[in-house]
Design a protein around this motif. Sequence first.
Motif, mmCIF file in Angstrom:
data_model
loop_
_atom_site.group_PDB
_atom_site.id
_atom_site.type_symbol
_atom_site.label_atom_id
_atom_site.label_comp_id
_atom_site.label_asym_id
_atom_site.label_seq_id
_atom_site.Cartn_x
_atom_site.Cartn_y
_atom_site.Cartn_z
ATOM 1 N N SER A 61 0.808 -1.225 0.000
ATOM 2 C CA SER A 61 0.000 0.000 0.000
ATOM 3 C C SER A 61 0.838 1.270 0.000
ATOM 4 N N PHE A 62 2.078 1.204 0.435
ATOM 5 C CA PHE A 62 2.897 2.415 0.422
ATOM 6 C C PHE A 62 4.204 2.269 -0.351
ATOM 7 N N LEU A 63 4.295 1.245 -1.214
ATOM 8 C CA LEU A 63 5.470 1.135 -2.083
ATOM 9 C C LEU A 63 5.398 2.181 -3.190
ATOM 10 N N SER A 64 6.568 2.571 -3.663
ATOM 11 C CA SER A 64 6.686 3.594 -4.709
ATOM 12 C C SER A 64 7.450 3.034 -5.905
ATOM 13 N N ALA A 65 7.354 3.734 -7.017
ATOM 14 C CA ALA A 65 8.099 3.349 -8.218
ATOM 15 C C ALA A 65 9.583 3.246 -7.883
ATOM 16 N N GLY A 66 10.187 2.171 -8.326
ATOM 17 C CA GLY A 66 11.607 1.938 -8.085
ATOM 18 C C GLY A 66 11.906 1.096 -6.858
ATOM 19 N N ASP A 67 10.905 0.826 -6.023
ATOM 20 C CA ASP A 67 11.148 -0.007 -4.843
ATOM 21 C C ASP A 67 11.416 -1.445 -5.272
ATOM 22 N N PHE A 68 12.315 -2.092 -4.542
ATOM 23 C CA PHE A 68 12.746 -3.452 -4.870
ATOM 24 C C PHE A 68 12.617 -4.304 -3.617
ATOM 25 N N ILE A 69 11.780 -5.333 -3.698
ATOM 26 C CA ILE A 69 11.555 -6.250 -2.577
ATOM 27 C C ILE A 69 12.178 -7.589 -2.935
ATOM 28 N N ALA A 70 13.153 -8.004 -2.140
ATOM 29 C CA ALA A 70 13.886 -9.258 -2.361
ATOM 30 C C ALA A 70 13.364 -10.306 -1.392
ATOM 31 N N LEU A 71 12.631 -11.292 -1.913
ATOM 32 C CA LEU A 71 12.075 -12.350 -1.080
ATOM 33 C C LEU A 71 13.008 -13.553 -1.053
ATOM 34 N N VAL A 72 13.252 -14.051 0.151
ATOM 35 C CA VAL A 72 14.139 -15.192 0.360
ATOM 36 C C VAL A 72 13.410 -16.183 1.250
ATOM 37 N N GLY A 73 13.486 -17.469 0.904
ATOM 38 C CA GLY A 73 12.863 -18.496 1.738
ATOM 39 C C GLY A 73 12.780 -19.808 0.997
ATOM 40 N N ASP A 74 12.666 -20.869 1.773
ATOM 41 C CA ASP A 74 12.548 -22.201 1.197
ATOM 42 C C ASP A 74 11.225 -22.369 0.463
ATOM 43 N N LEU A 75 11.108 -23.452 -0.296
ATOM 44 C CA LEU A 75 9.836 -23.791 -0.935
ATOM 45 C C LEU A 75 8.754 -23.873 0.144
ATOM 46 N N GLY A 76 7.603 -23.285 -0.143
ATOM 47 C CA GLY A 76 6.488 -23.356 0.794
ATOM 48 C C GLY A 76 6.595 -22.429 1.989
ATOM 49 N N SER A 77 7.540 -21.496 1.959
ATOM 50 C CA SER A 77 7.712 -20.608 3.112
ATOM 51 C C SER A 77 6.748 -19.419 3.104
ATOM 52 N N GLY A 78 6.028 -19.213 2.010
ATOM 53 C CA GLY A 78 5.036 -18.143 1.960
ATOM 54 C C GLY A 78 5.388 -16.976 1.054
ATOM 55 N N LYS A 79 6.417 -17.120 0.234
ATOM 56 C CA LYS A 79 6.834 -16.021 -0.634
ATOM 57 C C LYS A 79 5.712 -15.597 -1.591
ATOM 58 N N THR A 80 5.072 -16.558 -2.224
ATOM 59 C CA THR A 80 4.023 -16.217 -3.192
ATOM 60 C C THR A 80 2.790 -15.671 -2.479
ATOM 61 N N GLN A 81 2.475 -16.159 -1.300
ATOM 62 C CA GLN A 81 1.347 -15.609 -0.540
ATOM 63 C C GLN A 81 1.629 -14.154 -0.170
ATOM 64 N N PHE A 82 2.845 -13.890 0.242
ATOM 65 C CA PHE A 82 3.254 -12.523 0.558
ATOM 66 C C PHE A 82 3.121 -11.650 -0.694
ATOM 67 N N ALA A 83 3.547 -12.176 -1.843
ATOM 68 C CA ALA A 83 3.447 -11.448 -3.113
ATOM 69 C C ALA A 83 1.984 -11.135 -3.442
#
Length: 162
Positions: A23-45
Amino acid sequence: MTVKTLITNSVKETIAVGERLGSFLSAGDFIALVGDLGSGKTQFAKGVAVGLAIDPTIPITSPTYTLVNIYKGRLPLYHFDLYRLHGDQDIIDLGFEEYFYGNGVCLVEWAERLKDALPEEHLEVVLTHAGNEQRCLTFTPSGERAVEIIEQLFAEDNKKMF
């Protein structure tokens, strides 16, 4: 460096944290997700996509085989999954770096595979299993903008979310 950690107790809570962040990300922001399979990265996305006002009828899926999905919302969301890549040269060869500094938000699953291609300014979110549905989310900023993002996410008025 301001590192913050929180525990979510369900998929719904993991999505809600992503939504608040989006809700408050801006153009140019970069979010680097790290985690094992099934850790919730896609749910977070999925939550980040909601926060960016992407049409909720569009399924947000991990682009494991297509490598990148582009979604239109308040800002474009460039959703990468680098699981199948093996380092910086693959990123350079595919021309993905142009997205990293573009007019949208980059959200990269398996970001640890970027190595030297990871932008200096980014927010790393490490997701780990903390129980059945529980996830531990650790936010590590790199750069001033990433520190601002963490401060917004963990502001006093947002604590009720967590």
